[in-house]
Design a protein around this motif. Structure first.
Motif, PDB file in Angstrom:
ATOM      1  N   ASP A  30      -8.601  57.115 -32.912  1.00 12.66           N
ATOM      2  CA  ASP A  30      -9.801  56.853 -33.136  1.00 12.66           C
ATOM      3  C   ASP A  30     -10.021  55.854 -33.962  1.00 12.66           C
ATOM      4  O   ASP A  30      -9.863  55.147 -34.782  1.00 12.66           O
ATOM      5  N   ARG A  31     -11.455  54.914 -33.263  1.00  6.85           N
ATOM      6  CA  ARG A  31     -11.379  53.975 -33.668  1.00  6.85           C
ATOM      7  C   ARG A  31     -11.647  53.443 -34.904  1.00  6.85           C
ATOM      8  O   ARG A  31     -11.390  52.909 -35.612  1.00  6.85           O
ATOM      9  N   ASP A 126     -13.504  50.289 -28.007  1.00 11.42           N
ATOM     10  CA  ASP A 126     -12.745  50.795 -27.901  1.00 11.42           C
ATOM     11  C   ASP A 126     -12.530  50.415 -26.296  1.00 11.42           C
ATOM     12  O   ASP A 126     -13.407  50.494 -25.402  1.00 11.42           O
ATOM     13  N   HIS A 256     -16.055  55.770 -30.121  1.00 12.82           N
ATOM     14  CA  HIS A 256     -16.634  57.216 -30.554  1.00 12.82           C
ATOM     15  C   HIS A 256     -15.977  58.696 -30.009  1.00 12.82           C
ATOM     16  O   HIS A 256     -15.808  59.814 -29.706  1.00 12.82           O
ATOM     17  N   HIS A 257     -14.905  58.284 -29.261  1.00 16.96           N
ATOM     18  CA  HIS A 257     -13.392  59.131 -28.985  1.00 16.96           C
ATOM     19  C   HIS A 257     -12.916  60.043 -30.118  1.00 16.96           C
ATOM     20  O   HIS A 257     -12.637  59.299 -30.983  1.00 16.96           O
ATOM     21  N   LEU A 258     -12.441  60.606 -30.072  1.00 13.04           N
ATOM     22  CA  LEU A 258     -10.938  61.763 -30.406  1.00 13.04           C
ATOM     23  C   LEU A 258     -10.112  61.728 -30.385  1.00 13.04           C
ATOM     24  O   LEU A 258      -9.500  61.957 -29.149  1.00 13.04           O
ATOM     25  N   ALA A 259      -8.796  61.180 -31.245  1.00 14.64           N
ATOM     26  CA  ALA A 259      -7.374  60.933 -31.130  1.00 14.64           C
ATOM     27  C   ALA A 259      -7.004  61.906 -31.394  1.00 14.64           C
ATOM     28  O   ALA A 259      -7.130  62.503 -33.197  1.00 14.64           O
TER      29      ALA A 259
END
Length: 272
Positions: A30-31, A126, A256-259
């Motif tokens: 997640d950036r 991202d 905005h993505h989840l890691a």
């Protein structure tokens, strides 16, 4: 027959490993969360927010600080990969994507993690889209990043060109067309082929110990600073030299993505 095809098409074999590794839990970073953690020791809350909304360079964060944050991340990932476990947390056990050994996939999973962290520190956009699939443009950039780590000269040329393209955009994003069918595509294919050539039929039959000399020690737990850390430092130095890392460059919107961080985030540099 299948074995001869694997040897004749090393680029596709590398792509298979890359795809399998990118699917592992905890590989995608997640950036925004990463930048917040990596910069909190050195920067004000306002600087961090600007770094997330735009980029670290746009936030006026000095190169010396970015280098400290990068080195902390390299130490963290080196420690994690040195303690590599071949089975823990791997969906499907030892066979991933049909033929990719778990130890090989995990090793490259850590490589993908450090490439993302270094990219975000040095103001890249991202890398992963919202969906779970690894898109072609991201796969292409990751291939070039990994090529730089392994000392492939054409990968350095490719990453430099991508950096220039990203820096010239008003809305910062990966140059999809150039990476998937345009000027950068032949470079990506060449690098993938060179990397895949190291992955012989014996790797997929007998495990990562056959991948000599870079990661041959992984299966025995002997991976040390002699391999992963210098490779990460090679990538870090190259990214730091590019146009995107120059002070005051404009950048992209926040990630905005989840890691899923299986091993946790980088520790506070003050504790390192």
């Amino acid at each position: 027959m299948a074995g001869s095809k694997e040897i004749e098409n090393p680029g596709s074999k590398f792509a298979q490993v890359l795809d399998a590794s990118a699917r592992l839990p905890g590989v995608r970073i997640d950036r925004a969360a990463y930048l917040r953690t990596a910069l909190k020791r050195y920067c004000s809350a306002e600087q961090i927010q600007l770094a997330i909304a735009q980029t670290p360079t746009a936030a006026g964060i000095p190169q010396s600080i970015l280098e400290k944050a990068a080195k902390t991340s390299i130490r963290f990932e080196t420690a994690k990969v040195t303690g590599l476990s071949t089975a823990a947390g791997i969906p499907g056990g030892f066979a991933i994507a049909g033929t990719v050994p778990a130890d090989l996939a995990q090793y490259f999973g850590h490589i993908i993690r450090i490439t993302q962290k270094l990219a975000y520190i040095y103001s890249w956009p991202d890398l992963f889209a919202d969906d779970e699939e690894l898109d072609e443009a991201t796969a292409g950039v990751l291939t070039l990043f990994i090529g730089v780590m392994f000392g492939v000269q054409s990968a350095q040329t490719g990453i430099t060109k991508v950096s220039t393209m990203v820096a010239s955009q008003v809305v910062k994003k990966l140059p999809q067309k150039a990476l998937t069918q345009g000027t950068l595509y032949p470079i990506v294919k060449k690098v993938a082929s060179l990397l895949g050539a190291r992955m012989t039929k014996q790797i997929f039959a007998n495990g990562v110990a056959k991948f000599v000399p870079i990661i041959g020690a992984v299966a025995s737990g002997g991976l040390t600073l002699a391999t992963f850390r210098p490779m990460a430092r090679r990538l870090e130095k190259h990214l730091a030299s590019l146009e995107l890392a120059e002070p005051q460059s404009e950048t992209h919107a926040p990630g905005h993505h989840l890691a899923l961080e299986v091993g946790g985030e980088d520790p506070d540099p003050a504790e390192s």
